[in-house]
Design a protein around this motif. Structure first.
Motif, PDB file in Angstrom:
ATOM      1  N   MET A  56      28.159  46.644  -7.869  1.00 25.05           N
ATOM      2  CA  MET A  56      27.619  47.447  -6.781  1.00 25.05           C
ATOM      3  C   MET A  56      26.527  46.681  -6.025  1.00 25.05           C
ATOM      4  N   ARG A  57      25.677  45.968  -6.759  1.00 34.35           N
ATOM      5  CA  ARG A  57      24.631  45.180  -6.106  1.00 34.35           C
ATOM      6  C   ARG A  57      25.221  44.063  -5.258  1.00 34.35           C
ATOM      7  N   PHE A  58      26.289  43.427  -5.773  1.00 31.86           N
ATOM      8  CA  PHE A  58      26.945  42.364  -5.011  1.00 31.86           C
ATOM      9  C   PHE A  58      27.589  42.930  -3.745  1.00 31.86           C
ATOM     10  N   ASP A  59      28.245  44.088  -3.880  1.00 34.21           N
ATOM     11  CA  ASP A  59      28.891  44.727  -2.724  1.00 34.21           C
ATOM     12  C   ASP A  59      27.883  45.098  -1.643  1.00 34.21           C
ATOM     13  N   ARG A  60      26.678  45.444  -2.068  1.00 35.01           N
ATOM     14  CA  ARG A  60      25.645  45.831  -1.105  1.00 35.01           C
ATOM     15  C   ARG A  60      24.930  44.631  -0.489  1.00 35.01           C
ATOM     16  N   GLY A  61      25.252  43.434  -0.960  1.00 39.64           N
ATOM     17  CA  GLY A  61      24.694  42.227  -0.360  1.00 39.64           C
ATOM     18  C   GLY A  61      23.427  41.719  -1.016  1.00 39.64           C
ATOM     19  N   ASP A  62      23.180  42.104  -2.274  1.00 38.30           N
ATOM     20  CA  ASP A  62      22.008  41.605  -2.997  1.00 38.30           C
ATOM     21  C   ASP A  62      22.157  40.101  -3.207  1.00 38.30           C
ATOM     22  N   GLU A  63      21.183  39.347  -2.723  1.00 37.04           N
ATOM     23  CA  GLU A  63      21.259  37.889  -2.798  1.00 37.04           C
ATOM     24  C   GLU A  63      20.972  37.356  -4.201  1.00 37.04           C
ATOM     25  N   VAL A  65      22.438  38.382  -6.862  1.00 34.31           N
ATOM     26  CA  VAL A  65      23.659  38.512  -7.664  1.00 34.31           C
ATOM     27  C   VAL A  65      24.752  37.668  -7.028  1.00 34.31           C
ATOM     28  N   SER A  66      25.290  36.743  -7.823  1.00 32.96           N
ATOM     29  CA  SER A  66      26.373  35.902  -7.303  1.00 32.96           C
ATOM     30  C   SER A  66      27.719  36.446  -7.770  1.00 32.96           C
ATOM     31  N   LEU A  67      28.757  35.984  -7.115  1.00 32.45           N
ATOM     32  CA  LEU A  67      30.109  36.409  -7.477  1.00 32.45           C
ATOM     33  C   LEU A  67      30.438  35.998  -8.914  1.00 32.45           C
ATOM     34  N   SER A  68      29.972  34.829  -9.318  1.00 27.31           N
ATOM     35  CA  SER A  68      30.252  34.378 -10.689  1.00 27.31           C
ATOM     36  C   SER A  68      29.580  35.292 -11.717  1.00 27.31           C
ATOM     37  N   ASP A  69      28.367  35.783 -11.421  1.00 23.07           N
ATOM     38  CA  ASP A  69      27.708  36.720 -12.334  1.00 23.07           C
ATOM     39  C   ASP A  69      28.528  37.996 -12.481  1.00 23.07           C
ATOM     40  N   VAL A  70      29.039  38.480 -11.367  1.00 23.80           N
ATOM     41  CA  VAL A  70      29.844  39.707 -11.380  1.00 23.80           C
ATOM     42  C   VAL A  70      31.121  39.491 -12.181  1.00 23.80           C
ATOM     43  N   MET A  71      31.795  38.383 -11.961  1.00 31.15           N
ATOM     44  CA  MET A  71      33.055  38.112 -12.654  1.00 31.15           C
ATOM     45  C   MET A  71      32.843  37.902 -14.149  1.00 31.15           C
ATOM     46  N   ILE A  72      31.766  37.217 -14.516  1.00 31.92           N
ATOM     47  CA  ILE A  72      31.481  37.004 -15.942  1.00 31.92           C
ATOM     48  C   ILE A  72      31.192  38.334 -16.622  1.00 31.92           C
ATOM     49  N   ALA A  73      30.359  39.171 -15.992  1.00 31.08           N
ATOM     50  CA  ALA A  73      30.038  40.480 -16.572  1.00 31.08           C
ATOM     51  C   ALA A  73      31.283  41.343 -16.679  1.00 31.08           C
ATOM     52  N   ARG A  74      32.131  41.270 -15.666  1.00 26.81           N
ATOM     53  CA  ARG A  74      33.361  42.066 -15.670  1.00 26.81           C
ATOM     54  C   ARG A  74      34.306  41.614 -16.787  1.00 26.81           C
ATOM     55  N   ASN A  75      34.437  40.300 -16.969  1.00 29.28           N
ATOM     56  CA  ASN A  75      35.298  39.792 -18.032  1.00 29.28           C
ATOM     57  C   ASN A  75      34.741  40.114 -19.411  1.00 29.28           C
ATOM     58  N   LYS A  76      33.412  40.045 -19.570  1.00 32.77           N
ATOM     59  CA  LYS A  76      32.801  40.401 -20.854  1.00 32.77           C
ATOM     60  C   LYS A  76      33.091  41.852 -21.197  1.00 32.77           C
ATOM     61  N   SER A  77      32.921  42.732 -20.220  1.00 32.72           N
ATOM     62  CA  SER A  77      33.165  44.148 -20.496  1.00 32.72           C
ATOM     63  C   SER A  77      34.644  44.405 -20.754  1.00 32.72           C
ATOM     64  N   SER A  78      35.507  43.691 -20.073  1.00 34.86           N
ATOM     65  CA  SER A  78      36.943  43.861 -20.277  1.00 34.86           C
ATOM     66  C   SER A  78      37.358  43.419 -21.680  1.00 34.86           C
ATOM     67  N   VAL A  79      36.862  42.276 -22.115  1.00 38.95           N
ATOM     68  CA  VAL A  79      37.192  41.778 -23.456  1.00 38.95           C
ATOM     69  C   VAL A  79      36.638  42.728 -24.524  1.00 38.95           C
ATOM     70  N   ALA A  80      35.415  43.192 -24.335  1.00 40.66           N
ATOM     71  CA  ALA A  80      34.813  44.114 -25.306  1.00 40.66           C
ATOM     72  C   ALA A  80      35.604  45.416 -25.371  1.00 40.66           C
ATOM     73  N   PHE A  81      36.045  45.916 -24.225  1.00 39.08           N
ATOM     74  CA  PHE A  81      36.813  47.159 -24.196  1.00 39.08           C
ATOM     75  C   PHE A  81      38.161  46.970 -24.888  1.00 39.08           C
TER      76      PHE A  81
END
Length: 103
Positions: A56-63, A65-81
């Motif tokens: 959400m922070r990346f979508d709103r343009g928060d400088e 937060v990088s795309l790589s941070d979002v993708m890493i967090a997303r993959n971590k949560s996906s693997v954990a789930f």
């Protein structure tokens, strides 16, 4: 493979790790397992919330937060789930096996 020997070895290692001198009762083991399972589920929930917040922070343009941070967090949560789903499936499978055992 002897399960009773393996179980006693695991209990001895657990007692050694926790520093207890007596063997745990069934109620203590159930409580410990329940607590561990709750912590694991809460950890997965936290990872998913963090992933959603970063996205959400990346979508709103928060400088910050990088795309790589979002993708890493997303993959971590996906693997954990996915790991949580697999644990759930194994627990259900073990429960069904126990219920089908003759008494």
């Amino acid at each position: 493979m002897r399960i009773d020997g393996f179980q006693s070895e695991m209990q001895a290692m657990m007692m050694e790790a926790t520093g207890t001198k007596t063997s745990p009762t069934g109620q203590q083991v159930a409580n410990d397992f329940g607590d561990m399972l709750s912590r694991a589920i809460n950890n997965v929930n936290g990872l998913q919330k963090t992933s959603g917040d970063l996205q959400m922070r990346f979508d709103r343009g928060d400088e910050d937060v990088s795309l790589s941070d979002v993708m890493i967090a997303r993959n971590k949560s996906s693997v954990a789930f996915e790991a949580t789903i697999q644990v759930r499936n194994k627990l259900v499978e073990a429960y069904k096996e126990l219920m089908n055992m003759p008494v």
